[in-house]
Design a protein around this motif. Structure first.
Motif, PDB file in Angstrom:
ATOM      1  N   ARG A 365       2.777   2.543  -3.946  1.00 36.46           N
ATOM      2  CA  ARG A 365       1.546   2.359  -3.169  1.00 36.46           C
ATOM      3  C   ARG A 365       1.667   2.956  -1.770  1.00 36.46           C
ATOM      4  O   ARG A 365       2.752   3.298  -1.302  1.00 36.46           O
ATOM      5  CB  ARG A 365       1.205   0.869  -3.071  1.00 36.46           C
ATOM      6  N   ASP A 366       0.536   2.988  -1.090  1.00 34.13           N
ATOM      7  CA  ASP A 366       0.433   3.559   0.249  1.00 34.13           C
ATOM      8  C   ASP A 366       0.565   2.461   1.302  1.00 34.13           C
ATOM      9  O   ASP A 366      -0.302   2.286   2.152  1.00 34.13           O
ATOM     10  CB  ASP A 366      -0.912   4.283   0.381  1.00 34.13           C
ATOM     11  N   TYR A 449       7.500   6.814  -0.794  1.00 34.80           N
ATOM     12  CA  TYR A 449       6.217   6.664  -0.080  1.00 34.80           C
ATOM     13  C   TYR A 449       5.740   8.001   0.475  1.00 34.80           C
ATOM     14  O   TYR A 449       4.565   8.384   0.306  1.00 34.80           O
ATOM     15  CB  TYR A 449       6.389   5.647   1.055  1.00 34.80           C
ATOM     16  N   ARG A 452       3.895  10.444  -1.809  1.00 29.27           N
ATOM     17  CA  ARG A 452       2.708   9.919  -2.512  1.00 29.27           C
ATOM     18  C   ARG A 452       1.635  10.971  -2.731  1.00 29.27           C
ATOM     19  O   ARG A 452       0.939  10.956  -3.757  1.00 29.27           O
ATOM     20  CB  ARG A 452       2.148   8.720  -1.759  1.00 29.27           C
TER      21      ARG A 452
END
Length: 590
Positions: A365-366, A449, A452
């Motif tokens: 996820r961000d 991350y 992404r």
């Protein structure tokens, strides 16, 4: 005792110039030259052309196919890319010529090992290939073959360990999953890359350890570790080398050495885009294969790269628009007070009650700050760092599996670097577990991350079609990769193959052949080995996440290889020539 073979009369041979008689593997050429008679193997050791079709002048026989030259008396070649040709005893009695079809100088394992060293020193691929084939066929332990490459590569490249030795180690790791031909190709590829990378790079000479004698107080290992850490911090490679050699002289354990060296490199974030930690892990893996022989050269070979290694906490992407450095530094202070669990999860059920799938989703996820918090909480709640590193490696593999071809081609390497770093962290934590090394789990997580955007758009995960009665043969995979731009098609083929009951062991063997036939670059070797090793660990479990993880590893490796294939394949062509020559095939005929 070998019986002598009658050739013909000396008069007849003088008139004809040569005669081929039975003997050896390929026949023996008996040649009359300058009033002398010589007997040599009738097969050019370079590429197998019949030597009786060559020409003689001034005691030298020249093969007409590639002009390799041989001394008729000894069989020795004047050309380093060819091998010496076997010679046989000749007797002349009552005007008749007799030979003993037993070579004067037999091929031995010791000679093959020397020939392998010759090939490495002169960077001649065919010589390396022939030596590897001969050694494997002679039943020599493949680790012994790899050791020759390690001895050479760690001494004869002044700037130390890099991709060649990493490829050799990775290919040594996968040997149990390959058939005999695959083993030959794997060792050959690793050794060829060591030779190429070492060519013209100069010999590396070791410094001395610090003076140690009865009159001088011996430093404690903890003091040496502190000195080593400080030297790496200020990029003093020579100081670090003397300290490391001193620790080795004092017989520090593998765990102590790993702790000392890994602590120094994890003081900084994701050094050299993950390569530094990966190289360190591979060096320790190779030492495991070699039962810790050549520690001095292997471990000190890691140091030159540290002099100019990039440190990601100094890069803009790790500080803006989201500051990752400060939250990580705060988390690392907390790590120092955690007593880590040695218990790994079993069958997907974490002893700490961690929802593993949820954590993997979080890693993708961000929200990096939330990711840091959840990783820290998992460790505080008793999750083993080894298991946590395994989950982070899974998330990193997901980035590769979902990498969309609309990205720039070079960005395949970006997601690859993160995955191989995460894999190296996972493997390293099995050797030793310190708060300093655990920091590397967080480094991998932040790199996931930062990658992404390479999953936007995200490649669709292939779904198996309706099951058929029988899976295709694994070798069909080779045909799939004979065309370019088969990234998604290859992944779909593999998913269908496995869903229809395809044999995994055979697939990984064929996958290895698919890789080893290519002129693969460094990262593709890394991808195959890391995905295979991670897959095998997940295969030991019976859980939903383990099943999905295995598929992820296969999809990620397949898509990466397919994106980088086919190539011209000339490197493997050389090895296949060596295999065919060993079998006695005639390369000069259709």
């Amino acid at each position: 005792m070998t019986e002598k073979v009658h050739v013909c009369s000396e008069k007849q041979l003088k008139e004809d110039g040569w005669k081929v008689v039975r003997g050896g593997k390929h026949g023996i050429a008996v040649i009359h030259h300058e009033n002398s008679v010589y007997a040599i193997d009738n097969r050019c050791p370079h590429l197998g052309f019949p030597l009786h079709m060559g020409s003689t002048c001034d005691g030298i026989l020249t093969c007409h196919w590639h002009h390799a030259r041989f001394d008729l008396k000894s069989g020795g070649t004047l050309d380093p890319w060819a091998d010496d040709v076997p010679t046989y005893p000749v007797e002349i009695s009552d005007g008749d010529i007799w030979i003993t079809p037993e070579p004067i100088d037999k091929q031995t394992v010791a000679k093959l090992k020397k020939r392998l060293r010759d090939g490495l020193e002169q960077n001649i691929s065919l010589v390396i290939a022939k030596a590897v084939v001969g050694l494997v066929e002679a039943g020599v332990n493949p680790i012994e073959i790899a050791k020759t490459g390690v001895e050479f590569g760690t001494k004869h490249r002044w700037n130390g360990w890099r991709s060649g030795l990493t490829i050799l180690t990775a290919m040594t790791n996968v040997l149990p999953y390959l058939d005999k031909t695959g083993k030959i190709l794997a060792l050959y590829q690793g050794l060829v890359h060591v030779a190429r990378e070492s060519a013209g790079m100069g010999t590396r000479f070791l410094l001395d350890p610090l003076p140690l004698n009865e009159k001088t107080a011996t430093p404690e290992f903890s003091q040496l570790a502190k000195w080593y850490r400080n030297n790496v911090e200020v990029r003093d490679v020579q100081g670090a080398e003397r300290v490391l050699l001193t620790a080795l002289k004092l017989e520090a354990t593998t765990e102590q050495l790993s702790d000392m060296m890994m602590t120094a490199i994890t003081d900084h974030f994701y050094m050299n885009i993950g390569h530094i930690l990966d190289f360190h892990n591979k060096a320790f893996e190779m030492l495991g294969h070699l039962e810790h022989e050549h520690q001095e050269y292997v471990l000190t070979s890691l140091l030159p790269e540290l002099a100019n290694a990039s440190r990601s906490e100094e890069s803009h992407s790790w500080q803006a628009p989201v500051n990752l450095v400060t939250p990580l530094q705060n988390a690392f202070k907390v790590l120092e007070g955690i007593e880590f669990s040695q218990i790994s999860a079993d069958a997907g059920s974490s002893p700490s009650g961690l929802d593993e799938k949820k954590l993997v989703d979080q890693l993708l996820r961000d929200d990096p700050i939330q990711t840091i918090d959840q990783l820290l909480q998992a460790l505080q709640n008793g999750t083993s760092p080894v298991r946590l590193a395994q989950l982070v490696a899974l998330a990193a593999a997901e980035r590769v599996a979902r990498f969309h071809v609309q990205n720039e081609f070079r960005d395949w390497d970006t997601v690859l670097h993160t995955f191989t770093h995460a894999h190296a962290v996972h493997q390293s934590l099995k050797r030793s577990m310190t708060p300093e090394l655990v920091r590397a789990i967080f480094h991998s997580a932040m790199s996931i991350y930062l990658d992404r955007f390479l999953n936007i758009p995200s490649a669709r995960r292939p779904v198996a079609e309706k099951a058929t009665e029988k899976a295709q043969e694994a070798k069909v995979f080779l045909d799939v990769l004979d065309k370019q731009q088969q990234t998604d098609e290859a992944a779909k083929w593999v998913v269908n193959y496995l869903a229809n009951g395809g044999d995994k062991a055979e697939f990984f063997n064929i996958f290895g052949h698919a890789l080893l036939r290519e002129n693969a670059e460094f990262h593709t070797f890394q991808m195959y080995e890391a995905a295979l090793m991670e897959h095998q660990l997940w295969e030991k479990e019976d859980s939903k996440i383990a099943t999905q993880a295995q598929e992820t590893m296969v999809i990620a490796a397949t898509r990466y290889l397919a994106a980088h294939a086919p190539t011209s394949r000339d490197t493997s062509h050389t090895a296949k020539i060596a295999i065919r020559l060993h079998r006695g095939e005639k390369l000069f005929e259709e």
